[in-house]
Design a protein around this motif. Structure first.
Motif, PDB file in Angstrom:
ATOM      1  N   ASN A 135      41.506 -41.616  68.749  1.00  0.00           N
ATOM      2  CA  ASN A 135      41.564 -40.161  68.982  1.00  0.00           C
ATOM      3  C   ASN A 135      40.307 -39.458  68.495  1.00  0.00           C
ATOM      4  O   ASN A 135      40.306 -38.225  68.333  1.00  0.00           O
ATOM      5  CB  ASN A 135      42.798 -39.577  68.280  1.00  0.00           C
ATOM      6  N   GLY A 136      39.264 -40.214  68.203  1.00  0.00           N
ATOM      7  CA  GLY A 136      37.995 -39.618  67.780  1.00  0.00           C
ATOM      8  C   GLY A 136      38.017 -39.101  66.351  1.00  0.00           C
ATOM      9  O   GLY A 136      37.161 -38.305  65.963  1.00  0.00           O
ATOM     10  N   ILE A 137      39.008 -39.528  65.573  1.00  0.00           N
ATOM     11  CA  ILE A 137      39.139 -39.015  64.196  1.00  0.00           C
ATOM     12  C   ILE A 137      38.547 -40.013  63.197  1.00  0.00           C
ATOM     13  O   ILE A 137      38.857 -41.209  63.243  1.00  0.00           O
ATOM     14  CB  ILE A 137      40.631 -38.784  63.841  1.00  0.00           C
ATOM     15  N   LEU A 168      32.837 -43.013  62.124  1.00  0.00           N
ATOM     16  CA  LEU A 168      32.390 -42.558  63.444  1.00  0.00           C
ATOM     17  C   LEU A 168      31.284 -41.528  63.287  1.00  0.00           C
ATOM     18  O   LEU A 168      31.425 -40.587  62.510  1.00  0.00           O
ATOM     19  CB  LEU A 168      33.551 -41.851  64.160  1.00  0.00           C
ATOM     20  N   LEU A 169      30.210 -41.723  64.011  1.00  0.00           N
ATOM     21  CA  LEU A 169      29.157 -40.695  64.115  1.00  0.00           C
ATOM     22  C   LEU A 169      28.959 -40.484  65.601  1.00  0.00           C
ATOM     23  O   LEU A 169      28.451 -41.384  66.279  1.00  0.00           O
ATOM     24  CB  LEU A 169      27.848 -41.193  63.509  1.00  0.00           C
ATOM     25  N   GLY A 170      29.407 -39.328  66.095  1.00  0.00           N
ATOM     26  CA  GLY A 170      29.391 -39.129  67.544  1.00  0.00           C
ATOM     27  C   GLY A 170      30.288 -40.166  68.183  1.00  0.00           C
ATOM     28  O   GLY A 170      31.433 -40.359  67.760  1.00  0.00           O
ATOM     29  N   ASP A 171      29.744 -40.901  69.183  1.00  0.00           N
ATOM     30  CA  ASP A 171      30.585 -41.926  69.818  1.00  0.00           C
ATOM     31  C   ASP A 171      30.227 -43.340  69.339  1.00  0.00           C
ATOM     32  O   ASP A 171      30.534 -44.325  69.999  1.00  0.00           O
ATOM     33  CB  ASP A 171      30.498 -41.819  71.355  1.00  0.00           C
ATOM     34  N   THR A 172      29.583 -43.425  68.175  1.00  0.00           N
ATOM     35  CA  THR A 172      29.200 -44.742  67.654  1.00  0.00           C
ATOM     36  C   THR A 172      30.020 -45.082  66.409  1.00  0.00           C
ATOM     37  O   THR A 172      30.160 -44.259  65.505  1.00  0.00           O
ATOM     38  CB  THR A 172      27.688 -44.763  67.327  1.00  0.00           C
ATOM     39  N   LEU A 173      30.540 -46.313  66.400  1.00  0.00           N
ATOM     40  CA  LEU A 173      31.373 -46.784  65.284  1.00  0.00           C
ATOM     41  C   LEU A 173      30.547 -47.666  64.356  1.00  0.00           C
ATOM     42  O   LEU A 173      29.811 -48.551  64.811  1.00  0.00           O
ATOM     43  CB  LEU A 173      32.572 -47.568  65.844  1.00  0.00           C
ATOM     44  N   MET A 202      36.712 -53.665  67.203  1.00  0.00           N
ATOM     45  CA  MET A 202      37.274 -52.335  66.911  1.00  0.00           C
ATOM     46  C   MET A 202      36.629 -51.279  67.805  1.00  0.00           C
ATOM     47  O   MET A 202      37.299 -50.353  68.271  1.00  0.00           O
ATOM     48  CB  MET A 202      37.096 -51.999  65.428  1.00  0.00           C
ATOM     49  N   ALA A 203      35.322 -51.397  68.044  1.00  0.00           N
ATOM     50  CA  ALA A 203      34.650 -50.446  68.932  1.00  0.00           C
ATOM     51  C   ALA A 203      35.234 -50.593  70.340  1.00  0.00           C
ATOM     52  O   ALA A 203      35.549 -49.602  71.003  1.00  0.00           O
ATOM     53  CB  ALA A 203      33.145 -50.704  68.929  1.00  0.00           C
ATOM     54  N   GLN A 204      35.400 -51.821  70.783  1.00  0.00           N
ATOM     55  CA  GLN A 204      35.911 -52.077  72.132  1.00  0.00           C
ATOM     56  C   GLN A 204      37.322 -51.502  72.323  1.00  0.00           C
ATOM     57  O   GLN A 204      37.599 -50.872  73.342  1.00  0.00           O
ATOM     58  CB  GLN A 204      35.887 -53.595  72.378  1.00  0.00           C
ATOM     59  N   ILE A 205      38.218 -51.706  71.345  1.00  0.00           N
ATOM     60  CA  ILE A 205      39.611 -51.256  71.564  1.00  0.00           C
ATOM     61  C   ILE A 205      39.812 -49.777  71.255  1.00  0.00           C
ATOM     62  O   ILE A 205      40.839 -49.210  71.624  1.00  0.00           O
ATOM     63  CB  ILE A 205      40.649 -52.110  70.778  1.00  0.00           C
ATOM     64  N   THR A 206      38.853 -49.138  70.578  1.00  0.00           N
ATOM     65  CA  THR A 206      39.025 -47.703  70.303  1.00  0.00           C
ATOM     66  C   THR A 206      38.129 -46.848  71.209  1.00  0.00           C
ATOM     67  O   THR A 206      38.081 -45.631  71.072  1.00  0.00           O
ATOM     68  CB  THR A 206      38.753 -47.358  68.819  1.00  0.00           C
ATOM     69  N   PRO A 210      29.529 -49.810  69.563  1.00  0.00           N
ATOM     70  CA  PRO A 210      29.344 -50.358  68.218  1.00  0.00           C
ATOM     71  C   PRO A 210      27.950 -50.007  67.710  1.00  0.00           C
ATOM     72  O   PRO A 210      26.981 -50.033  68.463  1.00  0.00           O
ATOM     73  CB  PRO A 210      29.487 -51.867  68.424  1.00  0.00           C
ATOM     74  N   GLY A 211      27.857 -49.650  66.439  1.00  0.00           N
ATOM     75  CA  GLY A 211      26.556 -49.395  65.814  1.00  0.00           C
ATOM     76  C   GLY A 211      26.190 -50.564  64.919  1.00  0.00           C
ATOM     77  O   GLY A 211      26.145 -51.708  65.364  1.00  0.00           O
ATOM     78  N   LYS A 212      25.979 -50.262  63.640  1.00  0.00           N
ATOM     79  CA  LYS A 212      25.609 -51.327  62.699  1.00  0.00           C
ATOM     80  C   LYS A 212      26.764 -51.654  61.774  1.00  0.00           C
ATOM     81  O   LYS A 212      27.600 -50.794  61.485  1.00  0.00           O
ATOM     82  CB  LYS A 212      24.410 -50.881  61.875  1.00  0.00           C
ATOM     83  N   ALA A 213      26.780 -52.897  61.309  1.00  0.00           N
ATOM     84  CA  ALA A 213      27.748 -53.310  60.291  1.00  0.00           C
ATOM     85  C   ALA A 213      26.967 -53.633  59.029  1.00  0.00           C
ATOM     86  O   ALA A 213      25.972 -54.369  59.083  1.00  0.00           O
ATOM     87  CB  ALA A 213      28.535 -54.524  60.776  1.00  0.00           C
TER      88      ALA A 213
END
Ligand SMILES: Nc1nc(=O)c2c([nH]1)NC[C@@H]1CN(c3ccc(C(=O)N[C@@H](CCC(=O)O)C(=O)O)cc3)CN21
Ligand SMILES: O=c1ccn([C@H]2C[C@H](O)[C@@H](COP(=O)(O)O)O2)c(=O)[nH]1
Length: 283
Positions: A135-137, A168-173, A202-206, A210-213
Motif C-alpha cells: 500500500n506504499g506505506i 521505501l523511498l519513492g517507488d524504490t525498496l 519483497m520488491a517483486q511481490i509488493t 529493488p534498490g540496495k541491500a
C-alpha cells in the motif's frame, strides 16, 4: 565478490583468536563488516572463488519466510543445511523442549511469522510488512525480526541474521539486514545470496523497484579448521565476473511464496566458478 574477499583477507590478516564455548573451537574473529548489494542493477553477490550451492541458500530463506521449524521441511525444499543443528548438537538433543527428530524449535520464521505479544496472541510480522509496502506505506518500523531472548531455550540455535528492516523511498525498496554472528567461509556464502533474494522478492511481490541491500555483520569469524583452506586455497584464486539471478516474474504475492514457489523458480545465468572447497562445519 571483492567485498567478500576483502573481509576474508581482513580476518586472516587482522583477526584475533577467540574460544567459542558452544562449538568448542577457536575462531579467528573481527568485529563489524558492512556489505552492500546493488539489487536494482542485478549485481548478484555469488562467490566465484569456489563453487557456491546457491540453491541451498535460497531454500533456507524460503523456509524462513514460510515459518518452517523442521529440518525435514527444509530438505523437502532442497537443502540439508539444518540437519546437523536439528539432530547432532548435544545441547539441543538434551533440551526437553526439542520435539523429536528434525525439530529445530522456535527459530527464524517460526518466530517472525507468529511473534508472541506480551498481551497474548501473536503478530505475523512478515504479513504486516508486505501489506504496508504493497500500500506504499513505510512507517519507519517495517522490521522483520527473529530475535526473541525469551525464546532462546526453545530453539536449536539463536538466529544469526536476526533482523531485516525494509524502507521505501519513492517507488524504490531498500533493505538493511543485521547479522550478529557470521561463519564467513560457509554461512556468509549463503547469507549474501539470502539478503539479495529477500530484497528482490519483497520488491517483486509488493510492486516496487529493488534498490540496495545493506548487510551489517557484527562478529565475523573463520573457525580454526577452516583457516588453511581459506588462506591457502580460496584466497589465492582470482574471482570471475558475477553472474545474474533470474526470478520467475509469476511470483506475485506472499501466498505464492507460501504455496507453490520452488527452487525451479530461480536460475543463475553465466556462473563461472573455481572448484568446490569442502569447509568443515561446526555444530
Ligand atoms: N557453524 C555454522 N555455520 C553456519 O554457517 C550455519 C550454522 N552453523 N548453523 C545454521 C546454519 C546452517 N548453515 C549452513 C549449513 C551448512 C552449509 C554447508 O554445508 N554448505 C556447503 C554445501 C551446501 C550444499 O551442498 O547444499 C557449502 O560448500 O557451501 C552451509 C550453511 C548456515 N548456518
Ligand atoms: O545464517 C547463518 C546461520 C549461522 N551462521 C553461523 C555463525 C556461527 O558460526 C554459527 C552460529 O553459532 P552461534 O554460537 O549461535 O553464534 O552459525 C551463519 O554464519 N549464518
Amino acid at each position: 565478490m571483492k567485498q567478500y574477499l576483502d573481509l576474508c583477507k581482513r580476518i586472516v590478516d587482522e583477526g584475533q583468536w577467540v574460544n567459542n564455548a558452544r562449538t568448542n573451537k577457536k575462531c579467528l574473529t573481527v568485529i563489524n563488516a558492512d556489505l552492500t548489494y546493488d539489487v536494482g542493477n542485478n549485481q548478484f553477490p555469488l562467490v566465484t572463488t569456489r563453487k557456491s550451492f546457491w540453491k541451498s541458500a535460497i531454500a533456507e530463506i524460503l523456509g524462513y519466510l514460510r515459518g518452517y521449524q523442521n529440518a525435514a521441511d527444509f530438505r523437502a525444499l532442497g537443502t540439508k543445511t539444518w540437519d546437523a543443528n536439528a539432530n547432532d548438537n548435544q545441547a539441543w538433543l538434551n533440551n526437553p523442549n526439542r520435539k523429536g527428530q528434525d525439530d529445530m524449535g522456535l527459530i527464524y520464521g517460526a518466530l517472525g511469522r507468529a511473534f508472541p505479544k506480551p498481551s497474548g496472541g501473536h503478530v505475523d510480522l512478515l504479513k504486516q510488512i508486505v501489506e504496508d509496502l504493497s500500500n506504499g506505506i513505510d512507517n519507519r518500523g517495517e522490521i522483520l525480526t527473529f530475535y526473541h531472548p525469551g525464546a532462546f531455550d526453545l530453539g536449536c540455535l539463536r538466529p544469526c541474521m536476526y533482523e531485516h528492516h525494509f524502507s521505501l523511498l519513492g517507488d524504490t525498496l531498500y533493505l538493511n539486514s543485521t547479522q550478529r554472528s557470521c561463519d564467513v567461509p560457509l554461512g556468509l556464502n549463503f547469507n549474501m545470496v539470502q539478503v539479495y533474494v529477500l530484497l528482490a522478492l519483497m520488491a517483486q511481490i509488493t510492486g516496487h523497484k529493488p534498490g540496495k541491500a545493506y548487510h551489517k555483520i557484527v562478529n565475523a569469524h573463520i573457525y580454526e579448521d577452516q583457516l588453511a583452506p581459506m588462506r591457502d586455497i580460496q584466497l589465492t584464486r582470482e574471482p570471475f565476473d558475477p553472474p545474474k539471478l533470474i526470478i520467475n516474474p509469476e511470483i506475485k504475492s506472499l501466498k505464492d511464496i507460501e504455496t507453490w514457489v520452488t527452487l525451479d523458480d530461480f536460475s543463475v545465468e553465466g556462473y563461472q566458478h573455481h572448484d568446490a572447497i569442502q569447509y568443515p562445519f561446526a555444530v
